[in-house]
Design a protein around this motif. Structure first.
Motif, PDB file in Angstrom:
ATOM      1  N   VAL A  40      29.030  56.766  82.084  1.00 54.38           N
ATOM      2  CA  VAL A  40      29.740  56.838  83.358  1.00 54.38           C
ATOM      3  C   VAL A  40      28.747  56.608  84.493  1.00 54.38           C
ATOM      4  N   GLN A  41      29.289  56.394  85.671  1.00 56.14           N
ATOM      5  CA  GLN A  41      28.453  56.259  86.860  1.00 56.14           C
ATOM      6  C   GLN A  41      28.293  57.623  87.527  1.00 56.14           C
ATOM      7  N   ALA A  42      27.245  57.736  88.287  1.00 53.27           N
ATOM      8  CA  ALA A  42      27.005  58.972  89.030  1.00 53.27           C
ATOM      9  C   ALA A  42      28.213  59.319  89.880  1.00 53.27           C
ATOM     10  N   GLY A  43      28.565  60.594  89.867  1.00 49.65           N
ATOM     11  CA  GLY A  43      29.712  61.064  90.626  1.00 49.65           C
ATOM     12  C   GLY A  43      31.004  61.145  89.826  1.00 49.65           C
ATOM     13  N   GLU A  44      31.018  60.518  88.666  1.00 52.61           N
ATOM     14  CA  GLU A  44      32.216  60.545  87.837  1.00 52.61           C
ATOM     15  C   GLU A  44      32.247  61.782  86.949  1.00 52.61           C
ATOM     16  N   SER A  45      33.309  61.868  86.144  1.00 50.08           N
ATOM     17  CA  SER A  45      33.529  63.060  85.315  1.00 50.08           C
ATOM     18  C   SER A  45      33.694  62.688  83.851  1.00 50.08           C
ATOM     19  N   LEU A  46      33.412  63.649  83.009  1.00 51.88           N
ATOM     20  CA  LEU A  46      33.662  63.563  81.575  1.00 51.88           C
ATOM     21  C   LEU A  46      34.086  64.944  81.090  1.00 51.88           C
ATOM     22  N   ARG A  47      34.866  64.960  80.007  1.00 57.44           N
ATOM     23  CA  ARG A  47      35.192  66.224  79.359  1.00 57.44           C
ATOM     24  C   ARG A  47      34.783  66.137  77.899  1.00 57.44           C
ATOM     25  N   LEU A  48      33.887  67.013  77.523  1.00 55.99           N
ATOM     26  CA  LEU A  48      33.474  67.113  76.132  1.00 55.99           C
ATOM     27  C   LEU A  48      34.356  68.123  75.403  1.00 55.99           C
ATOM     28  N   SER A  49      34.597  67.843  74.133  1.00 51.88           N
ATOM     29  CA  SER A  49      35.378  68.748  73.294  1.00 51.88           C
ATOM     30  C   SER A  49      34.580  69.098  72.052  1.00 51.88           C
ATOM     31  N   CYS A  50      34.771  70.288  71.569  1.00 59.89           N
ATOM     32  CA  CYS A  50      34.140  70.727  70.323  1.00 59.89           C
ATOM     33  C   CYS A  50      35.195  71.461  69.506  1.00 59.89           C
ATOM     34  N   VAL A  51      35.624  70.828  68.433  1.00 63.49           N
ATOM     35  CA  VAL A  51      36.631  71.427  67.565  1.00 63.49           C
ATOM     36  C   VAL A  51      35.928  72.186  66.452  1.00 63.49           C
ATOM     37  N   VAL A  52      36.319  73.434  66.281  1.00 67.35           N
ATOM     38  CA  VAL A  52      35.704  74.294  65.275  1.00 67.35           C
ATOM     39  C   VAL A  52      36.674  74.466  64.118  1.00 67.35           C
ATOM     40  N   SER A  53      36.186  74.248  62.920  1.00 66.41           N
ATOM     41  CA  SER A  53      37.006  74.474  61.741  1.00 66.41           C
ATOM     42  C   SER A  53      36.310  75.466  60.826  1.00 66.41           C
ATOM     43  N   GLY A  54      37.088  76.264  60.146  1.00 66.43           N
ATOM     44  CA  GLY A  54      36.527  77.195  59.181  1.00 66.43           C
ATOM     45  C   GLY A  54      36.629  78.646  59.582  1.00 66.43           C
ATOM     46  N   ARG A  55      36.483  78.930  60.864  1.00 61.78           N
ATOM     47  CA  ARG A  55      36.629  80.288  61.359  1.00 61.78           C
ATOM     48  C   ARG A  55      36.601  80.246  62.879  1.00 61.78           C
ATOM     49  N   THR A  56      36.875  81.369  63.488  1.00 59.27           N
ATOM     50  CA  THR A  56      36.786  81.468  64.944  1.00 59.27           C
ATOM     51  C   THR A  56      35.516  82.201  65.327  1.00 59.27           C
ATOM     52  N   PHE A  57      35.045  81.919  66.522  1.00 57.85           N
ATOM     53  CA  PHE A  57      33.825  82.534  67.015  1.00 57.85           C
ATOM     54  C   PHE A  57      34.063  83.106  68.411  1.00 57.85           C
ATOM     55  N   SER A  58      33.452  84.237  68.662  1.00 56.68           N
ATOM     56  CA  SER A  58      33.564  84.826  69.978  1.00 56.68           C
ATOM     57  C   SER A  58      32.680  84.091  70.981  1.00 56.68           C
ATOM     58  N   ALA A  59      31.455  83.805  70.595  1.00 61.44           N
ATOM     59  CA  ALA A  59      30.503  83.191  71.509  1.00 61.44           C
ATOM     60  C   ALA A  59      30.251  81.737  71.141  1.00 61.44           C
ATOM     61  N   MET A  60      30.423  80.871  72.124  1.00 55.20           N
ATOM     62  CA  MET A  60      30.154  79.457  71.936  1.00 55.20           C
ATOM     63  C   MET A  60      29.439  78.917  73.156  1.00 55.20           C
ATOM     64  N   ALA A  61      28.743  77.807  72.955  1.00 53.12           N
ATOM     65  CA  ALA A  61      27.938  77.279  74.049  1.00 53.12           C
ATOM     66  C   ALA A  61      27.741  75.775  73.907  1.00 53.12           C
ATOM     67  N   TRP A  62      27.267  75.208  74.998  1.00 54.85           N
ATOM     68  CA  TRP A  62      26.834  73.818  75.019  1.00 54.85           C
ATOM     69  C   TRP A  62      25.350  73.788  75.384  1.00 54.85           C
ATOM     70  N   PHE A  63      24.605  72.985  74.654  1.00 51.48           N
ATOM     71  CA  PHE A  63      23.212  72.703  74.952  1.00 51.48           C
ATOM     72  C   PHE A  63      23.067  71.196  75.099  1.00 51.48           C
ATOM     73  N   ARG A  64      21.950  70.767  75.637  1.00 54.43           N
ATOM     74  CA  ARG A  64      21.702  69.325  75.740  1.00 54.43           C
ATOM     75  C   ARG A  64      20.220  69.040  75.546  1.00 54.43           C
ATOM     76  N   GLN A  65      19.947  67.823  75.155  1.00 55.03           N
ATOM     77  CA  GLN A  65      18.561  67.396  74.991  1.00 55.03           C
ATOM     78  C   GLN A  65      18.421  65.963  75.483  1.00 55.03           C
ATOM     79  N   ALA A  66      17.606  65.810  76.495  1.00 55.76           N
ATOM     80  CA  ALA A  66      17.316  64.495  77.040  1.00 55.76           C
ATOM     81  C   ALA A  66      16.113  63.901  76.307  1.00 55.76           C
ATOM     82  N   PRO A  67      15.978  62.593  76.323  1.00 51.47           N
ATOM     83  CA  PRO A  67      14.846  61.957  75.635  1.00 51.47           C
ATOM     84  C   PRO A  67      13.517  62.494  76.141  1.00 51.47           C
ATOM     85  N   GLY A  68      12.682  62.908  75.218  1.00 48.96           N
ATOM     86  CA  GLY A  68      11.358  63.382  75.582  1.00 48.96           C
ATOM     87  C   GLY A  68      11.308  64.780  76.148  1.00 48.96           C
TER      88      GLY A  68
END
Length: 123
Positions: free
Chosen positions: A11-39
């Protein structure tokens, strides 16, 4: 248990995205998003325990929103006003523990990880 992340893209700067994470197998109380940029090291982005304990890293607060749909066992990351420095591979994570606020940001507290989805923001 499987975590399947999706929603990344270019996307271009200023635009939006929505990430989704589907969990299968069980439910969890605590969930999070992390990221890693190159280097760069992995970075905490946002975490939630239930719907009332939510934490964001300073650089995304006010632009990103983490939310959950318990019926779909899915966690979302709505990303608005994206910046080039948000470019990274984004990973969702789930913890078997009932994490407190101060523990949400620590990767070592998460037991399961998704495969990652690439977000690229052009200037």
């Amino acid at each position: 248990v499987q975590l399947q992340a999706s929603g990344g893209g270019l996307v271009q700067a200023g635009e939006s995205l929505r990430l989704s994470c589907v969990v299968s197998g069980r439910t969890f109380s605590a969930m999070a998003w992390f990221r890693q940029a190159p280097g760069k090291e992995q970075e905490f982005v946002a975490g939630a325990r239930g719907s009332s304990t939510i934490r964001y890293t300073d650089s995304v607060r006010g632009r990103f929103t983490i939310s959950r749909d318990n019926a779909k066992n899915t966690v979302y990351l709505q990303m608005n006003s994206l910046k080039p420095e948000d470019t990274a591979v984004y990973y969702c994570a789930a913890s078997r523990s009932n994490l407190i606020f101060s523990s949400l940001s620590q990767a070592a507290n998460y037991d399961y990880w998704g495969q990652g989805t690439q977000v690229t923001v052009s200037s």
